[in-house]
Design a protein around this motif. Structure first.
Motif, PDB file in Angstrom:
ATOM      1  N   TYR A 211       0.720  -1.266   0.138  1.00  0.00           N
ATOM      2  CA  TYR A 211       0.044   0.001   0.074  1.00  0.00           C
ATOM      3  C   TYR A 211       0.890   1.233   0.142  1.00  0.00           C
ATOM      4  O   TYR A 211       1.845   1.149   0.580  1.00  0.00           O
ATOM      5  N   THR A 212       0.236   2.192  -0.566  1.00  0.00           N
ATOM      6  CA  THR A 212       0.989   3.515  -0.505  1.00  0.00           C
ATOM      7  C   THR A 212       0.202   4.295   0.904  1.00  0.00           C
ATOM      8  O   THR A 212      -0.554   3.706   1.557  1.00  0.00           O
ATOM      9  N   LEU A 213       0.698   5.389   1.155  1.00  0.00           N
ATOM     10  CA  LEU A 213      -0.048   6.095   2.446  1.00  0.00           C
ATOM     11  C   LEU A 213      -1.292   6.503   2.474  1.00  0.00           C
ATOM     12  O   LEU A 213      -2.167   6.093   3.619  1.00  0.00           O
ATOM     13  N   ALA A 214      -1.970   6.807   1.244  1.00  0.00           N
ATOM     14  CA  ALA A 214      -3.261   7.163   1.343  1.00  0.00           C
ATOM     15  C   ALA A 214      -4.165   5.798   1.489  1.00  0.00           C
ATOM     16  O   ALA A 214      -4.946   5.891   2.096  1.00  0.00           O
ATOM     17  N   ALA A 215      -3.590   4.759   0.880  1.00  0.00           N
ATOM     18  CA  ALA A 215      -4.464   3.445   1.031  1.00  0.00           C
ATOM     19  C   ALA A 215      -4.245   2.859   2.358  1.00  0.00           C
ATOM     20  O   ALA A 215      -5.119   2.333   2.677  1.00  0.00           O
ATOM     21  N   GLY A 216      -2.949   2.936   2.720  1.00  0.00           N
ATOM     22  CA  GLY A 216      -2.703   2.371   4.236  1.00  0.00           C
ATOM     23  C   GLY A 216      -3.530   3.198   5.155  1.00  0.00           C
ATOM     24  O   GLY A 216      -3.981   2.548   6.149  1.00  0.00           O
ATOM     25  N   LEU A 217      -3.233   4.423   5.098  1.00  0.00           N
ATOM     26  CA  LEU A 217      -3.952   5.207   6.384  1.00  0.00           C
ATOM     27  C   LEU A 217      -5.551   5.003   6.299  1.00  0.00           C
ATOM     28  O   LEU A 217      -6.203   5.012   7.469  1.00  0.00           O
ATOM     29  N   PHE A 218      -6.154   4.708   5.054  1.00  0.00           N
ATOM     30  CA  PHE A 218      -7.571   4.808   5.045  1.00  0.00           C
ATOM     31  C   PHE A 218      -8.117   3.424   5.663  1.00  0.00           C
ATOM     32  O   PHE A 218      -9.268   3.369   6.109  1.00  0.00           O
ATOM     33  N   THR A 219      -7.166   2.555   5.830  1.00  0.00           N
ATOM     34  CA  THR A 219      -7.483   1.362   6.515  1.00  0.00           C
ATOM     35  C   THR A 219      -7.749   1.552   7.975  1.00  0.00           C
ATOM     36  O   THR A 219      -8.393   0.820   8.811  1.00  0.00           O
ATOM     37  N   LEU A 220      -7.502   2.864   8.518  1.00  0.00           N
ATOM     38  CA  LEU A 220      -7.553   3.085   9.975  1.00  0.00           C
ATOM     39  C   LEU A 220      -8.964   3.650  10.196  1.00  0.00           C
ATOM     40  O   LEU A 220      -9.326   3.956  11.298  1.00  0.00           O
ATOM     41  N   ILE A 221      -9.611   3.894   9.413  1.00  0.00           N
ATOM     42  CA  ILE A 221     -10.887   4.624   9.429  1.00  0.00           C
ATOM     43  C   ILE A 221     -12.211   3.869   8.678  1.00  0.00           C
ATOM     44  O   ILE A 221     -13.296   4.329   8.852  1.00  0.00           O
ATOM     45  N   ASN A 222     -11.839   2.937   7.805  1.00  0.00           N
ATOM     46  CA  ASN A 222     -12.859   2.147   7.187  1.00  0.00           C
ATOM     47  C   ASN A 222     -13.139   0.787   7.663  1.00  0.00           C
ATOM     48  O   ASN A 222     -13.823   0.034   7.117  1.00  0.00           O
TER      49      ASN A 222
ATOM     50  N   ASN B 146      -9.001   3.908  14.079  1.00  0.00           N
ATOM     51  CA  ASN B 146      -8.320   4.782  15.136  1.00  0.00           C
ATOM     52  C   ASN B 146      -8.194   6.139  14.285  1.00  0.00           C
ATOM     53  O   ASN B 146      -7.234   6.327  13.630  1.00  0.00           O
ATOM     54  N   GLN B 147      -9.227   6.899  14.428  1.00  0.00           N
ATOM     55  CA  GLN B 147      -9.386   8.275  13.862  1.00  0.00           C
ATOM     56  C   GLN B 147      -8.209   9.172  14.378  1.00  0.00           C
ATOM     57  O   GLN B 147      -7.387   9.858  13.575  1.00  0.00           O
ATOM     58  N   PRO B 148      -7.794   9.321  15.578  1.00  0.00           N
ATOM     59  CA  PRO B 148      -6.713   9.875  15.994  1.00  0.00           C
ATOM     60  C   PRO B 148      -5.353   9.668  15.316  1.00  0.00           C
ATOM     61  O   PRO B 148      -4.503  10.344  14.817  1.00  0.00           O
ATOM     62  N   ALA B 149      -5.076   8.308  15.067  1.00  0.00           N
ATOM     63  CA  ALA B 149      -4.036   7.687  14.381  1.00  0.00           C
ATOM     64  C   ALA B 149      -3.986   8.007  13.039  1.00  0.00           C
ATOM     65  O   ALA B 149      -2.752   8.348  12.507  1.00  0.00           O
ATOM     66  N   PHE B 150      -4.987   7.992  12.560  1.00  0.00           N
ATOM     67  CA  PHE B 150      -5.365   8.367  11.301  1.00  0.00           C
ATOM     68  C   PHE B 150      -4.746   9.885  10.895  1.00  0.00           C
ATOM     69  O   PHE B 150      -4.139  10.376   9.914  1.00  0.00           O
ATOM     70  N   ALA B 151      -5.275  11.041  11.877  1.00  0.00           N
ATOM     71  CA  ALA B 151      -4.977  12.199  11.905  1.00  0.00           C
ATOM     72  C   ALA B 151      -3.306  12.524  12.002  1.00  0.00           C
ATOM     73  O   ALA B 151      -2.801  13.360  11.525  1.00  0.00           O
ATOM     74  N   ALA B 152      -2.580  11.669  12.897  1.00  0.00           N
ATOM     75  CA  ALA B 152      -1.335  11.681  13.150  1.00  0.00           C
ATOM     76  C   ALA B 152      -0.703  11.571  11.867  1.00  0.00           C
ATOM     77  O   ALA B 152       0.408  11.981  11.354  1.00  0.00           O
TER      78      ALA B 152
END
Length: 295
Positions: free
Chosen positions: A241-252, A258-264
């Motif tokens: 994954y790239t960052l966009a695809a990887g970070l999206f797994t934290l909110i979907n 983990n929304q705060p970790a997504f913000a970080a």
């Protein structure tokens, strides 16, 4: 009769009338509202990323307590560093290949007249009107063909090809217009001094178009960081994954929510982009003065 003293103004513009004052106030009000609309979500993201009181993994208006637990979660419980490595590799490769190819194609279309020039320019313009997601089926077909020829061809390489192809199509036309604004007298003077076409390109054109190349490099580098659709469709394993695809797994996903970790992660994602922008600012300024002087 005493002559009336003429009022002096710091510029030739006359003082604003009532309508001008109203429009000025309205303009400032719109700008302030727009700045608030941009800065407020950013401030909420910063607060959430460093707020240790948000234990429920949801962004809420809880009491603020400075902590880095969300960053710890990001580095220890996710594949964030792998996503960063993948994204930077794709972004740098995309930017380098796009700049290398576009610098030649833009120069060729601007300075040379060859058969098929106008139809190919028209094709480039039409390619820009096609959204990237419309070719997902074609991308899978191309990947299957190339992967059957050589197993070394990965999905990440396919993603790089898509980004580079789209960058060439859009930026060639932009760079051509930029080079068209450069006087051909510089080319003629250099050729009189014995320069070849390649030397004209390297010594005259390239230094002048450096500001535009810096902008193209920035756009090409930012693209893989911001794009979510193509990586989420083409890349199938979390390790790729790239960052966009990887970070999206934290909110979907409820299991990994983990929304705060997504913000970080969003804050950290902006760091490479800001660094590149700061580095290219020097090129934007210095490139304007170089190359216009022959020699």
């Amino acid at each position: 009769m005493a002559k009336k003293k003429k009022e002096l103004y710091l510029s030739d513009r006359q003082p604003l009338n009532l309508g001008g004052v109203i429009m000025l106030v309205l303009s400032y009000a719109i700008l302030i509202f727009w700045a608030f609309a941009i800065l407020w979500p950013l401030s909420q993201m910063v607060i959430s990323a460093f707020n240790g009181k948000q234990y429920d993994y949801l962004i809420s208006n809880s009491v603020f307590e400075f902590s880095t637990i969300h960053f710890d979660y990001l580095f220890k419980e996710t594949l964030y560093l792998t996503w960063v490595k993948n994204t930077i590799l794709i972004a740098v490769t995309t930017a380098v290949l796009t700049i290398l190819i576009v610098s030649f194609t833009g120069y060729a279309y601007s300075r040379f007249r060859f058969k098929g020039r106008k139809p190919s320019l028209m094709a480039i313009m039409l390619i820009q009107t096609i959204p990237s997601f419309a070719g997902i089926t074609a991308y899978f077909t191309m990947y299957s063909i190339l992967n059957s020829i050589t197993p070394v061809f990965t999905r990440q390489l396919m993603l790089i090809m898509i980004y580079v192809g789209g960058g060439i199509a859009s930026n060639t036309f932009i760079l051509k217009g930029y080079i068209d604004s450069i006087s051909t007298e510089l080319d003629d003077a250099a050729k009189i001094d014995g320069c070849s076409n390649m030397q004209v390109y390297r010594l005259i054109i390239m230094p002048i178009v450096r500001p535009m190349l810096a902008i193209i490099a920035l756009w090409s580098f930012i693209g893989p960081f911001m794009d979510y659709l193509l990586p989420s469709v083409l890349l199938t394993s979390p390790e790729s994954y790239t960052l966009a695809a990887g970070l999206f797994t934290l909110i979907n996903n409820r299991e990994t929510l983990n929304q705060p970790a997504f913000a970080a992660g969003g804050l950290l994602t902006a760091i490479p982009i800001v660094i590149l922008f700061a580095a290219l600012q020097k090129q934007l300024v210095s490139g304007l003065a170089k190359g216009s002087v022959k020699g």
